[in-house]
Each structure stands twice: as C-alpha cells, then as structure tokens.
Design a protein around this motif. Structure first.
Motif, PDB file in Angstrom:
ATOM      1  N   LYS A 165       0.924  -0.876  -0.128  1.00 46.24           N
ATOM      2  CA  LYS A 165      -0.371   0.283   0.582  1.00 46.24           C
ATOM      3  C   LYS A 165       0.563   1.544   0.051  1.00 46.24           C
ATOM      4  O   LYS A 165       1.692   1.056   0.811  1.00 46.24           O
ATOM      5  CB  LYS A 165      -0.805   0.070   1.355  1.00 46.24           C
ATOM      6  N   LEU A 166       0.495   2.512  -0.990  1.00 47.97           N
ATOM      7  CA  LEU A 166       1.344   3.169  -0.654  1.00 47.97           C
ATOM      8  C   LEU A 166       1.455   4.186   0.890  1.00 47.97           C
ATOM      9  O   LEU A 166      -0.057   5.052   0.890  1.00 47.97           O
ATOM     10  CB  LEU A 166       0.865   4.574  -1.982  1.00 47.97           C
ATOM     11  N   PRO A 167       2.258   4.219   0.981  1.00 46.68           N
ATOM     12  CA  PRO A 167       1.988   4.701   2.439  1.00 46.68           C
ATOM     13  C   PRO A 167       1.956   6.054   2.442  1.00 46.68           C
ATOM     14  O   PRO A 167       2.076   6.725   1.490  1.00 46.68           O
ATOM     15  CB  PRO A 167       3.625   4.580   2.919  1.00 46.68           C
ATOM     16  N   SER A 168       1.291   6.896   3.652  1.00 46.16           N
ATOM     17  CA  SER A 168       1.525   8.438   3.452  1.00 46.16           C
ATOM     18  C   SER A 168       2.765   9.008   3.164  1.00 46.16           C
ATOM     19  O   SER A 168       3.413   8.442   4.274  1.00 46.16           O
ATOM     20  CB  SER A 168       0.633   9.143   4.671  1.00 46.16           C
ATOM     21  N   PRO A 169       3.043   9.891   2.697  1.00 44.83           N
ATOM     22  CA  PRO A 169       4.033  10.536   3.167  1.00 44.83           C
ATOM     23  C   PRO A 169       4.259  11.413   4.730  1.00 44.83           C
ATOM     24  O   PRO A 169       6.297  11.461   4.771  1.00 44.83           O
ATOM     25  CB  PRO A 169       4.673  11.465   2.259  1.00 44.83           C
ATOM     26  N   ASP A 170       3.752  11.655   5.189  1.00 42.71           N
ATOM     27  CA  ASP A 170       3.902  11.882   6.762  1.00 42.71           C
ATOM     28  C   ASP A 170       4.470  10.893   7.425  1.00 42.71           C
ATOM     29  O   ASP A 170       5.059  10.974   8.070  1.00 42.71           O
ATOM     30  CB  ASP A 170       2.734  12.102   7.050  1.00 42.71           C
ATOM     31  N   ASN A 171       4.498   9.442   6.820  1.00 47.96           N
ATOM     32  CA  ASN A 171       5.248   7.783   7.464  1.00 47.96           C
ATOM     33  C   ASN A 171       6.286   7.753   6.853  1.00 47.96           C
ATOM     34  O   ASN A 171       6.811   7.400   5.581  1.00 47.96           O
ATOM     35  CB  ASN A 171       4.075   7.048   7.065  1.00 47.96           C
ATOM     36  N   ALA A 172       7.150   9.189   7.308  1.00 47.45           N
ATOM     37  CA  ALA A 172       8.751   9.034   6.705  1.00 47.45           C
ATOM     38  C   ALA A 172       9.825   7.990   6.141  1.00 47.45           C
ATOM     39  O   ALA A 172       9.644   7.502   4.938  1.00 47.45           O
ATOM     40  CB  ALA A 172       9.589   9.939   6.951  1.00 47.45           C
ATOM     41  N   LYS A 173       9.846   6.832   7.139  1.00 51.46           N
ATOM     42  CA  LYS A 173      10.194   6.057   7.134  1.00 51.46           C
ATOM     43  C   LYS A 173       9.825   4.448   5.811  1.00 51.46           C
ATOM     44  O   LYS A 173      10.164   4.251   4.711  1.00 51.46           O
ATOM     45  CB  LYS A 173      10.857   4.936   8.421  1.00 51.46           C
ATOM     46  N   GLU A 174       8.572   5.251   6.174  1.00 47.36           N
ATOM     47  CA  GLU A 174       7.751   3.420   5.063  1.00 47.36           C
ATOM     48  C   GLU A 174       7.513   3.776   3.634  1.00 47.36           C
ATOM     49  O   GLU A 174       7.691   3.155   2.678  1.00 47.36           O
ATOM     50  CB  GLU A 174       6.165   3.172   6.178  1.00 47.36           C
ATOM     51  N   TYR A 175       7.077   5.630   3.082  1.00 44.05           N
ATOM     52  CA  TYR A 175       7.355   5.962   2.321  1.00 44.05           C
ATOM     53  C   TYR A 175       8.658   6.146   1.624  1.00 44.05           C
ATOM     54  O   TYR A 175       8.754   5.596   0.906  1.00 44.05           O
ATOM     55  CB  TYR A 175       7.025   7.400   2.595  1.00 44.05           C
ATOM     56  N   GLY A 176       9.355   6.335   2.319  1.00 37.26           N
ATOM     57  CA  GLY A 176      11.377   6.696   1.970  1.00 37.26           C
ATOM     58  C   GLY A 176      11.242   5.243   1.151  1.00 37.26           C
ATOM     59  O   GLY A 176      11.673   4.550   0.791  1.00 37.26           O
ATOM     60  N   ALA A 177      10.676   3.644   2.183  1.00 39.17           N
ATOM     61  CA  ALA A 177      11.492   2.364   1.866  1.00 39.17           C
ATOM     62  C   ALA A 177      10.075   2.170   0.718  1.00 39.17           C
ATOM     63  O   ALA A 177      11.321   1.064  -0.910  1.00 39.17           O
ATOM     64  CB  ALA A 177      10.902   1.878   2.706  1.00 39.17           C
TER      65      ALA A 177
END
Length: 305
Positions: A165-177
């Motif tokens: 699932k595309l993470p929210s950009p607010d979740n920096a770690k998961e979005y970066g991964a």
C-alpha cells in the motif's frame, strides 16, 4: 489451471479506467521513478547517461546481450498501444508484477518485476493507463533468448506478486522504503553473484556493468558510510545532485568512445519531486553504513589485463 513453471496464478480480471489523474500519475512513475520508459525506448549512448531519443518513447528494441554480461540476448518490448493491444489490463498487471507474459512465458529479471510486484496496485494501474495513452509506434522487436542453463532456471524465477500500500508521505520511513523499492536502487547498487544480488552487501555499490567496448562501470556506495558512501552528504547536496540535470539549459554532453559514461539515468530521475528525492535520501541515511571503496570505471584496455 496452469501447473507447470512459471506458475504465478491467472491474470486478474481488470478494467482500468484511464482518468486524467491516473494517466498523469502513471506518466510520472513510468518516466521518473520506475523508469519503464528508459528500457522501453531507444537511448543515445553517445551522450552522458544515455538520454531517451525523442520520438521513440515506448517503442522498445533496446538490446542487452552477452557483450554487457547477460546470460542470453534480451530485447525490451514495444509498450505503446501497437505492442500491447493484445493484452488485457489484467494480463498487463500480471506481466508487470510477476514477469509472466500473456502466453505464460517468463521474462528475464532485467525487468525488475519483483519490485513492481510489491508496489500499490493503484500505482501499477496508473502505469498501465499511461502506457495505453502513449502514441502508437509500430516496431518489430526480435524475440529474447536465454543461454543454457538460464533457459531452464528462468522458469523458476517468477513468483506471485505481494502488493503493498502506498504509505502517506507523513510516514517518512515507510514512504522512503516504498520509493526506494519502486526505483529499484538496490539492484544496481549491490554486488551480485551470477545476477542475484548479495543481500548482506545491499546498497554498498560495486556491482559491475560491462560496456560493449569492454570497459567496466561500477555502481556507487549509497549507504551512509562517511568514508566511502554518502554519510557526509547533506539533504540539499543529494537532492541537488539530481536536480542539476533538470535545469532547462542542461544538455547531455557527447562522450568520446571508450571514455567514462554513466548508466545512472540522471536525466530521468532528475524529474522526481523534491519530496520523493527527500524520502529516498532519508531512507538511505537510515541504513547500516557499509565501508566499500568503489573504483567506478576501468577502461577496456585495463579491464582485459
């Protein structure tokens, strides 16, 4: 039901609505993140970083063979409507995310389908909507073929997709991964053993890429090691390294034959958003530093010694 290898299950029953928003998202991903258009277009390798040649977007035909270290001869396919009209949307989703064609044949994983198979299906749907919207270009593409034993091994490589699932950009770690997976950084920036990356060396660079003239390029260490990686790079330095190629006045310089060129597709990645480049930087900086000094280029004459 198909039981012989590769067996990744049937193509899903999909009908993707080609909305303007979806096409725009797919255009961004395919040109600047997943880089579908880099492999499936013609590139000018007389110039730095091999920019895409105008008028060839999606027509396919790029050749990857034994001269560049491949275990066979592989050609990128035509992904304009002229090349994919026989595919249903579900069949396109399956081939992009598992590497299995409409006819049930496996693709060589030069196509990073294992990474695409971890992406949010909505992003893959957007890519499909975008390539369906491309101007149709007729092109006759030769069939790819693998040398033995890859011709046998290839059937065992595709696996079912494991969509995320595309993470929210607010979740920096998961979005970066998520972004690092989508760009496939690990594939080029990790040493390999017979084409398979060595996990414990992830992102530490040094993977060798043989050029047609016999010279060898090696990828950079992008772990946060301060001596041999990007540990001393600031966020601005990292982002601006990409954005310097997005300047409207930038033209890829001509590279003399036999001189250093770059396989890094700077002229495509440079158009990622600053938000996405920042997410990639933050993720890379969170990795375990790995010390690995890389000799980036060995000319053909020295490589043969």
């Amino acid at each position: 039901m198909k039981t012989a290898l590769p067996n990744v299950g049937a193509a899903p029953d999909l009908k993707i609505e080609k909305t303007p928003a979806r096409i725009e998202r797919g255009k961004y991903l395919a040109n600047n993140v997943t880089l579908c258009m880099n492999c499936h277009s013609e590139r000018d390798w007389t110039k730095f970083a091999g920019p895409v040649i105008d008028g060839t977007l999606g027509k396919g035909g790029e050749k990857f063979d034994q001269k560049v270290g491949m275990p066979g001869v592989y050609y990128s396919k035509n992904i304009t409507p002229a090349g994919i009209s026989r595919y249903t949307d579900g069949e396109l989703y399956r081939v992009i995310t598992t590497g299995v064609t409409k006819e049930g044949k496996p693709l060589f994983p030069l196509m990073p389908y294992s990474h695409y198979g971890q992406m949010d299906p909505e992003d893959i749907y957007s890519i499909i909507a975008y390539i369906r919207s491309l101007p149709s270009i007729e092109s006759k593409i030769e069939e790819s073929s693998s040398d033995f034993p890859m011709s046998i091994i290839l059937n065992t490589i595709p696996k079912p997709a494991t969509p995320g699932k595309l993470p929210s950009p607010d979740n920096a770690k998961e979005y970066g991964a998520y972004m690092v997976n989508a760009t496939g950084c690990i594939e080029c920036h990790t040493k390999d053993n017979h084409g398979q990356i060595i996990p414990e060396l992830a992102f530490s660079g040094g993977r060798e890429f043989m050029m047609p003239d016999g010279s060898i390029l090696r990828s950079s260490n992008i772990t946060p090691d301060k001596l041999t990686g990007i540990g001393n790079w600031s966020l601005d330095a990292f982002v601006n390294r990409f954005k310097s190629y997005a300047d409207s006045g930038y033209k890829s310089p001509v590279i003399p034959q036999g001189a250093y060129n770059s396989l890094m597709p700077w002229t495509s990645y440079c158009n990622m958003t600053r938000e996405d480049l920042t997410a990639i930087y933050n993720y890379l900086q969170s990795l375990q530093p790995k010390q690995n000094t890389v000799v980036k280029f060995t000319p053909a004459a020295m490589a043969k010694k």
